[in-house]
Design a protein around this motif. Structure first.
Motif, PDB file in Angstrom:
ATOM      1  N   ASN A 199       4.578   8.679  -2.951  1.00  0.00           N
ATOM      2  CA  ASN A 199       5.619   7.910  -2.277  1.00  0.00           C
ATOM      3  C   ASN A 199       4.973   6.804  -1.454  1.00  0.00           C
ATOM      4  O   ASN A 199       3.804   6.470  -1.665  1.00  0.00           O
ATOM      5  N   VAL A 200       5.704   6.243  -0.525  1.00  0.00           N
ATOM      6  CA  VAL A 200       5.180   5.101   0.225  1.00  0.00           C
ATOM      7  C   VAL A 200       3.943   5.460   1.034  1.00  0.00           C
ATOM      8  O   VAL A 200       3.147   4.580   1.368  1.00  0.00           O
ATOM      9  N   ASN A 201       3.752   6.731   1.323  1.00  0.00           N
ATOM     10  CA  ASN A 201       2.561   7.136   2.066  1.00  0.00           C
ATOM     11  C   ASN A 201       1.311   7.125   1.197  1.00  0.00           C
ATOM     12  O   ASN A 201       0.200   7.039   1.712  1.00  0.00           O
ATOM     13  N   GLN A 202       1.492   7.231  -0.125  1.00  0.00           N
ATOM     14  CA  GLN A 202       0.364   7.156  -1.039  1.00  0.00           C
ATOM     15  C   GLN A 202       0.197   5.750  -1.636  1.00  0.00           C
ATOM     16  O   GLN A 202      -0.919   5.318  -1.899  1.00  0.00           O
ATOM     17  N   ILE A 203       1.310   5.061  -1.889  1.00  0.00           N
ATOM     18  CA  ILE A 203       1.281   3.694  -2.416  1.00  0.00           C
ATOM     19  C   ILE A 203       2.055   2.806  -1.456  1.00  0.00           C
ATOM     20  O   ILE A 203       3.290   2.748  -1.516  1.00  0.00           O
ATOM     21  N   PRO A 204       1.376   2.114  -0.555  1.00  0.00           N
ATOM     22  CA  PRO A 204       2.083   1.286   0.430  1.00  0.00           C
ATOM     23  C   PRO A 204       2.997   0.250  -0.210  1.00  0.00           C
ATOM     24  O   PRO A 204       4.010  -0.140   0.373  1.00  0.00           O
ATOM     25  N   GLY A 205       2.659  -0.190  -1.428  1.00  0.00           N
ATOM     26  CA  GLY A 205       3.463  -1.194  -2.106  1.00  0.00           C
ATOM     27  C   GLY A 205       4.833  -0.706  -2.517  1.00  0.00           C
ATOM     28  O   GLY A 205       5.682  -1.509  -2.921  1.00  0.00           O
ATOM     29  N   LEU A 206       5.102   0.599  -2.433  1.00  0.00           N
ATOM     30  CA  LEU A 206       6.436   1.121  -2.731  1.00  0.00           C
ATOM     31  C   LEU A 206       7.441   0.815  -1.626  1.00  0.00           C
ATOM     32  O   LEU A 206       8.646   0.974  -1.831  1.00  0.00           O
ATOM     33  N   ASN A 207       6.952   0.368  -0.477  1.00  0.00           N
ATOM     34  CA  ASN A 207       7.852   0.079   0.638  1.00  0.00           C
ATOM     35  C   ASN A 207       8.957  -0.884   0.212  1.00  0.00           C
ATOM     36  O   ASN A 207       8.679  -1.937  -0.378  1.00  0.00           O
TER      37      ASN A 207
END
Length: 229
Positions: free
Chosen positions: A83-91
């Motif tokens: 999720n966003v904690n693993q892939i910052p670009g998902l924000n």
């Protein structure tokens, strides 16, 4: 195995498109790469955007979902979130992903995702899955249970916020991938929240709620409750 992973990837990509409009708000720019919470100076409902001039390809990258999760725990399952904690670009993009590994008879226990619908694809093994509806308008009716046995290639949807579970009914390991309609879907494991909270819920509340003797509640609150991710 490569063909199977390709199949799962295709299914998940196809499923992500409608998810982007289902839960989290749509972005107003190309991307908003998240700043790590530990270095943020203000707090918002989500994540603060990284300076676009500082964004790099690794902000949109995660590696390792080909590796099995460690299921050596009381539940016999392991959730590997992306999720966003693993892939910052998902924000702000409104999607995330998990891999779930199950030992023989391993359980992903009843839980909810308060901010996301989930679509599950089985890659390996046989899972017994299901979800329970919210309280019906008619007080004489019970919450309805929807269940299914899933085999490799099967897909099942868990609606947003509803209690659901997966149980490996086979004697071999099972693997599933799931897409969720939020960059940070959250998870509430029902038993952990009710019996393992800190501080504990007053036993008088739980004895009345579950209509059991206090010694039953005392026993349950004394257990170690293993959290899924």
């Amino acid at each position: 195995m490569k063909m199977a992973l390709g199949f799962v990837t295709a299914i998940l990509i196809a499923s992500f498109a409608p998810f982007a409009y289902a839960s989290d708000p749509s972005p107003l720019q190309n991307f908003c790469v998240a700043v790590n919470d530990s270095v943020a100076t203000v707090f918002v409902n989500g994540k603060i955007c990284k300076n676009p001039n500082m964004v790099v390809a690794d902000d949109f990258f995660f590696s390792g979902l080909n590796r099995p999760g460690n299921t050596s725990n009381p539940l016999g399952s392991r959730v590997t979130p992306v999720n966003v904690n693993q892939i910052p670009g998902l924000n702000t993009l409104g999607v995330s992903l998990v891999r779930v590994d199950y030992a023989p008879y391993g359980l992903n226990p009843p839980h909810t995702h308060p901010r996301a619908t989930e679509v599950l694809v089985v890659l390996q093994g046989t899972l017994y899955v299901g979800f329970v509806t919210s309280n019906p308008a008619d007080p004489n009716q019970k919450n309805k249970l929807f269940t299914k046995y899933l085999n490799p290639g099967d897909v099942f949807v868990f609606p947003e916020g509803l209690i659901h579970f997966q149980f490996n009914v086979g004697q071999k390991n099972a693997v599933a991938f799931a897409g969720l309609s939020s960059q940070n879907p959250g998870v509430i494991t029902i038993a952990n929240a009710v019996f393992g909270s800190d501080p504990p819920i007053n036993p008088a509340v739980l004895t009345k709620a579950f209509q059991v003797e206090k010694n039953v509640i005392d026993y349950l609150q004394a257990q170690f409750w293993w959290n899924i991710d």
